[in-house]
Design a protein around this motif. Structure first.
Motif, PDB file in Angstrom:
ATOM      1  N   SER A  30       0.911  -1.228  -0.025  1.00 16.10           N
ATOM      2  CA  SER A  30      -0.068   0.041  -0.105  1.00 16.10           C
ATOM      3  C   SER A  30       0.744   1.490  -0.015  1.00 16.10           C
ATOM      4  CB  SER A  30      -0.920  -0.237   1.297  1.00 16.10           C
ATOM      5  OG  SER A  30      -1.642   1.319   1.301  1.00 16.10           O
ATOM      6  N   ALA A  31       1.910   1.275   0.847  1.00 18.52           N
ATOM      7  CA  ALA A  31       2.782   2.452   1.020  1.00 18.52           C
ATOM      8  C   ALA A  31       3.558   2.670  -0.443  1.00 18.52           C
ATOM      9  CB  ALA A  31       3.822   2.130   1.944  1.00 18.52           C
ATOM     10  N   GLU A  32       3.906   1.447  -1.104  1.00 17.92           N
ATOM     11  CA  GLU A  32       4.648   1.430  -2.269  1.00 17.92           C
ATOM     12  C   GLU A  32       3.796   1.965  -3.273  1.00 17.92           C
ATOM     13  OE1 GLU A  32       6.536  -2.274  -2.527  1.00 17.92           O
ATOM     14  OE2 GLU A  32       8.249  -1.936  -1.146  1.00 17.92           O
ATOM     15  N   ASP A  33       2.664   1.613  -3.390  1.00 22.70           N
ATOM     16  CA  ASP A  33       1.696   1.814  -4.442  1.00 22.70           C
ATOM     17  C   ASP A  33       0.987   3.280  -4.217  1.00 22.70           C
ATOM     18  OD1 ASP A  33       2.356  -0.684  -5.341  1.00 22.70           O
ATOM     19  OD2 ASP A  33       0.456  -1.621  -4.748  1.00 22.70           O
ATOM     20  N   ALA A  34       1.194   3.698  -2.997  1.00 22.73           N
ATOM     21  CA  ALA A  34       0.660   4.987  -3.153  1.00 22.73           C
ATOM     22  C   ALA A  34       1.151   6.151  -3.936  1.00 22.73           C
ATOM     23  CB  ALA A  34       0.767   5.659  -1.567  1.00 22.73           C
ATOM     24  N   LYS A  35       0.202   6.816  -4.426  1.00 21.30           N
ATOM     25  CA  LYS A  35       1.001   7.948  -5.572  1.00 21.30           C
ATOM     26  C   LYS A  35       0.570   9.146  -4.971  1.00 21.30           C
ATOM     27  CE  LYS A  35       1.895   4.724  -8.594  1.00 21.30           C
ATOM     28  NZ  LYS A  35       3.232   4.345  -8.834  1.00 21.30           N
ATOM     29  N   THR A  36       0.133   9.374  -3.687  1.00 23.35           N
ATOM     30  CA  THR A  36       0.024  10.756  -3.033  1.00 23.35           C
ATOM     31  C   THR A  36       0.886  10.830  -1.875  1.00 23.35           C
ATOM     32  OG1 THR A  36      -1.893   9.887  -1.979  1.00 23.35           O
ATOM     33  CG2 THR A  36      -2.309  10.852  -3.890  1.00 23.35           C
ATOM     34  N   GLN A  37       0.963  11.995  -1.603  1.00 23.07           N
ATOM     35  CA  GLN A  37       1.835  12.543  -0.445  1.00 23.07           C
ATOM     36  C   GLN A  37       0.977  13.252   0.690  1.00 23.07           C
ATOM     37  OE1 GLN A  37       5.565  12.091   0.422  1.00 23.07           O
ATOM     38  NE2 GLN A  37       4.423  12.057   2.274  1.00 23.07           N
ATOM     39  N   TYR A  38       0.705  12.734   1.900  1.00 25.53           N
ATOM     40  CA  TYR A  38      -0.302  13.033   2.850  1.00 25.53           C
ATOM     41  C   TYR A  38       0.574  14.383   3.712  1.00 25.53           C
ATOM     42  CZ  TYR A  38      -3.474  13.000   6.688  1.00 25.53           C
ATOM     43  OH  TYR A  38      -4.517  13.427   7.647  1.00 25.53           O
ATOM     44  N   PHE A  39      -0.419  15.410   3.854  1.00 26.98           N
ATOM     45  CA  PHE A  39       0.172  16.487   4.524  1.00 26.98           C
ATOM     46  C   PHE A  39      -1.190  16.829   5.636  1.00 26.98           C
ATOM     47  CE2 PHE A  39       3.558  17.691   1.969  1.00 26.98           C
ATOM     48  CZ  PHE A  39       4.419  17.993   2.713  1.00 26.98           C
ATOM     49  N   PRO A  40      -1.032  16.302   6.630  1.00 24.58           N
ATOM     50  CA  PRO A  40      -2.184  16.580   7.688  1.00 24.58           C
ATOM     51  C   PRO A  40      -1.984  18.214   8.105  1.00 24.58           C
ATOM     52  CG  PRO A  40      -0.612  15.436   8.885  1.00 24.58           C
ATOM     53  CD  PRO A  40      -0.329  15.388   7.484  1.00 24.58           C
ATOM     54  N   LEU A  41      -3.230  19.134   8.162  1.00 24.17           N
ATOM     55  CA  LEU A  41      -2.840  20.192   8.630  1.00 24.17           C
ATOM     56  C   LEU A  41      -3.992  20.536  10.099  1.00 24.17           C
ATOM     57  CD1 LEU A  41      -3.838  22.094   5.242  1.00 24.17           C
ATOM     58  CD2 LEU A  41      -1.604  21.525   6.158  1.00 24.17           C
ATOM     59  N   ALA A  42      -2.964  20.984  11.038  1.00 24.43           N
ATOM     60  CA  ALA A  42      -3.490  21.367  12.155  1.00 24.43           C
ATOM     61  C   ALA A  42      -4.052  22.973  12.091  1.00 24.43           C
ATOM     62  CB  ALA A  42      -2.616  21.044  13.294  1.00 24.43           C
ATOM     63  N   THR A  43      -5.379  23.017  12.022  1.00 17.55           N
ATOM     64  CA  THR A  43      -5.874  24.287  11.871  1.00 17.55           C
ATOM     65  C   THR A  43      -6.428  24.955  12.814  1.00 17.55           C
ATOM     66  OG1 THR A  43      -7.857  23.707  10.763  1.00 17.55           O
ATOM     67  CG2 THR A  43      -5.981  24.028   9.133  1.00 17.55           C
ATOM     68  N   GLY A 106      -2.142   4.599   2.827  1.00 16.74           N
ATOM     69  CA  GLY A 106      -0.636   4.017   2.385  1.00 16.74           C
ATOM     70  C   GLY A 106       0.254   5.450   2.534  1.00 16.74           C
ATOM     71  N   SER A 107      -0.260   6.431   2.647  1.00 14.41           N
ATOM     72  CA  SER A 107       0.852   7.743   2.351  1.00 14.41           C
ATOM     73  C   SER A 107       1.277   7.947   3.862  1.00 14.41           C
ATOM     74  CB  SER A 107       0.270   8.729   1.726  1.00 14.41           C
ATOM     75  OG  SER A 107       1.150   9.819   1.562  1.00 14.41           O
ATOM     76  N   PRO A 108       2.514   7.709   4.272  1.00  9.54           N
ATOM     77  CA  PRO A 108       3.229   8.285   5.374  1.00  9.54           C
ATOM     78  C   PRO A 108       2.882   9.836   5.714  1.00  9.54           C
ATOM     79  CG  PRO A 108       4.702   7.854   4.024  1.00  9.54           C
ATOM     80  CD  PRO A 108       3.469   7.612   3.153  1.00  9.54           C
ATOM     81  N   VAL A 109       2.961  10.300   6.976  1.00 12.73           N
ATOM     82  CA  VAL A 109       3.141  11.667   7.229  1.00 12.73           C
ATOM     83  C   VAL A 109       4.561  12.107   7.236  1.00 12.73           C
ATOM     84  CG1 VAL A 109       2.839  13.418   9.069  1.00 12.73           C
ATOM     85  CG2 VAL A 109       0.873  11.638   8.669  1.00 12.73           C
ATOM     86  N   PRO A 110       5.005  13.125   6.250  1.00 10.20           N
ATOM     87  CA  PRO A 110       6.297  13.257   6.141  1.00 10.20           C
ATOM     88  C   PRO A 110       6.832  14.614   7.175  1.00 10.20           C
ATOM     89  CG  PRO A 110       5.300  14.357   4.426  1.00 10.20           C
ATOM     90  CD  PRO A 110       4.046  13.565   5.068  1.00 10.20           C
ATOM     91  N   ILE A 111       5.683  15.464   7.478  1.00 10.29           N
ATOM     92  CA  ILE A 111       6.218  16.620   8.142  1.00 10.29           C
ATOM     93  C   ILE A 111       4.796  17.011   8.823  1.00 10.29           C
ATOM     94  CG2 ILE A 111       6.311  19.104   7.927  1.00 10.29           C
ATOM     95  CD1 ILE A 111       8.140  18.601   5.385  1.00 10.29           C
ATOM     96  N   PHE A 112       4.744  17.389  10.101  1.00 13.31           N
ATOM     97  CA  PHE A 112       3.437  17.900  10.851  1.00 13.31           C
ATOM     98  C   PHE A 112       3.737  19.317  11.144  1.00 13.31           C
ATOM     99  CE2 PHE A 112       0.808  18.560  14.684  1.00 13.31           C
ATOM    100  CZ  PHE A 112      -0.301  17.975  14.100  1.00 13.31           C
TER     101      PHE A 112
END
Length: 449
Positions: A30-43, A106-112
């Motif tokens: 799932s992680a390898e096949d993910a084609k998106t980069q997830y950015f959660p936003l604390a707003t 499948g996309s990990p969090v790179p930065i919070f």
């Protein structure tokens, strides 16, 4: 035990092992096949500081959409995000972090991006355990500049200590040099919180070094009553006031200063007291007010023309108030997004073009080099200062521009970027980081730069 029963147990064990292996392989795939980069936003779109936060995410989300719509993502990896409302409260900020840290689809969090000084400090140790970098542009724990002790905290671009030092250096420019600071009175009117107190140590050191009198005056949260503080200002007669407010505190300070007769053109607002949202509510008395920021206002930068053409004019913007396009807070969101995107791009160049996890993004941040050439390619020349990070330096910039409000808009009045005395302050910062390490039993990483 019968042979038949042993066979049943063995069969179940094999089946369970196969299931666990299947889930593990599935998660990896799932992680390898993910084609998106997830950015959660604390707003924080509600609460006392919503007017500040809303334009920040407009700038950030508009830039993310620009990367997706115009560039097809970061090397083809599209950005996805969702929001978690914190109301700028520590408990809610921690809840948001815990909710999103596992990633999405499948996309990990790179930065919070904590979007709150108290939240960022509360997450310092959690982020190390989870290997997720905290990027706190122009806020956060100053001693985290030392990445040897704080490997996953990045007070990037302009720390509070740099803010204080640059403000003092601007005053020195106005009075004719650092030698002319001797004998001056500089009062800091500050939000009575850890955020507001963050500049006390560097200002005391700078006062001792250059010979000015350092006056500290706290304002209780949220700062909607300041009569006593400005009465003290009138009594002490400082030459300059350094205003470190947030939210409603800033326009109240400007209006109260006018009532006691303190000249507004001798008040320098800090990073979070220097937006259009801070001065417009003050009305006519705000004309002449100064502020120092790493996010200069304006919509004439090349990147803004791109954002207008591809995002705003197509109805794709997160911006609700057109007047905020190019505002200080909008531009801070753009700057934050640029840093995040370029850190991912740097990590991809090293680890491969795919969604990047926190540990890889940490490497990308520590090797981030936003040169003049790269800023020109992005269209951010003059909007973002050149920036180079390392394991020993998680700030990398350390300069701001001074703006002045003319009653309708901000104008840059400093001679370009006003640099802080980083060489003077870094030894103190490293000492504080070392003390933090001793207190918590941390062994600092080896790093030569």
């Amino acid at each position: 035990m019968s042979i038949r029963k042993q066979k049943r147990i063995t069969s179940r064990a094999i089946g369970l092992a196969a299931l666990v292996l299947s889930l593990a392989v599935g998660a990896t795939a799932s992680a390898e096949d993910a084609k998106t980069q997830y950015f959660p936003l604390a707003t924080f779109r509600v609460g006392a500081y919503a007017s500040s936060g809303i334009p920040v995410w407009a700038g950030e989300i508009d830039y993310f959409r620009y990367i997706n719509e115009v560039e097809g993502g970061i090397n083809g990896i599209k950005l996805v995000w969702d929001e978690c409302e914190t109301n700028w409260e520590v408990e809610k900020g921690i809840e948001c972090y815990e909710r999103v840290k596992a990633g999405k689809n499948g996309s990990p969090v790179p930065i919070f991006l904590p979007h709150g000084d108290p939240i960022s400090k509360a997450l310092t140790e959690k982020s190390v355990a989870d290997k997720i970098p905290l990027v706190t542009i122009a806020y956060g724990r100053t001693e985290a500049i030392d990445g040897r002790v704080f490997p996953y905290s990045f007070p990037v671009v302009f720390s509070f200590w740099s803010e204080a030092s640059s403000a003092v250096n601007f005053i020195a420019e106005k009075v004719g040099g650092k030698d002319k600071l001797k004998g001056l009175k500089i009062a800091t009117v500050y939000h009575d919180s850890p955020y507001g107190k963050e500049t006390q140590v560097p200002l005391a050191h700078l006062a001792k070094t250059y010979g000015f009198e350092d006056i500290q005056i706290p304002v209780p949260h949220p700062g909607n009553e300041q009569s006593a503080q400005w009465a003290k200002i009138r009594q002490l007669k400082p030459d300059w006031v350094f205003l470190r407010g947030w939210g409603v505190m800033t326009p109240v300070a400007i209006k109260t200063a006018a009532k006691v007769g303190f000249p507004v053109d001798h008040i320098i607002g800090g990073i979070w007291s220097g937006s259009e949202e801070d001065v417009r509510p003050a009305g006519a008395v705000g004309k002449g007010y100064l502020a120092i920021t790493p996010f200069p206002a304006g919509a004439n930068f090349e990147i803004h023309q791109k954002l207008k053409k591809h995002i705003l004019d197509k109805g794709l913007s997160d911006l609700k108030d057109p007047k905020s396009f190019g505002s200080v807070y909008y531009n801070s969101g753009v700057d934050e997004a640029i840093v995040a995107v370029e850190a991912i791009r740097t990590a991809q160049a090293h680890f491969g073009v795919r969604p990047i996890n926190g540990e890889e993004a940490q490497w990308g941040l520590e090797h981030l080099d936003l040169s003049e050439k790269r800023l020109a390619e992005i269209g951010a020349t003059g909007l973002q200062q050149p920036l180079k990070l390392s394991a020993k330096d998680h700030e990398g910039g350390g300069a701001g521009k001074v703006l002045q409000w003319d009653g309708e808009k901000w104008n840059v009045v400093s001679n370009g970027w006003v640099k802080s005395d980083r060489e003077l302050l870094l030894p103190l910062i490293y000492e504080r980081a070392a003390a933090y390490a001793r207190e918590r039993g941390i062994t600092p990483r080896d790093a030569t730069n």
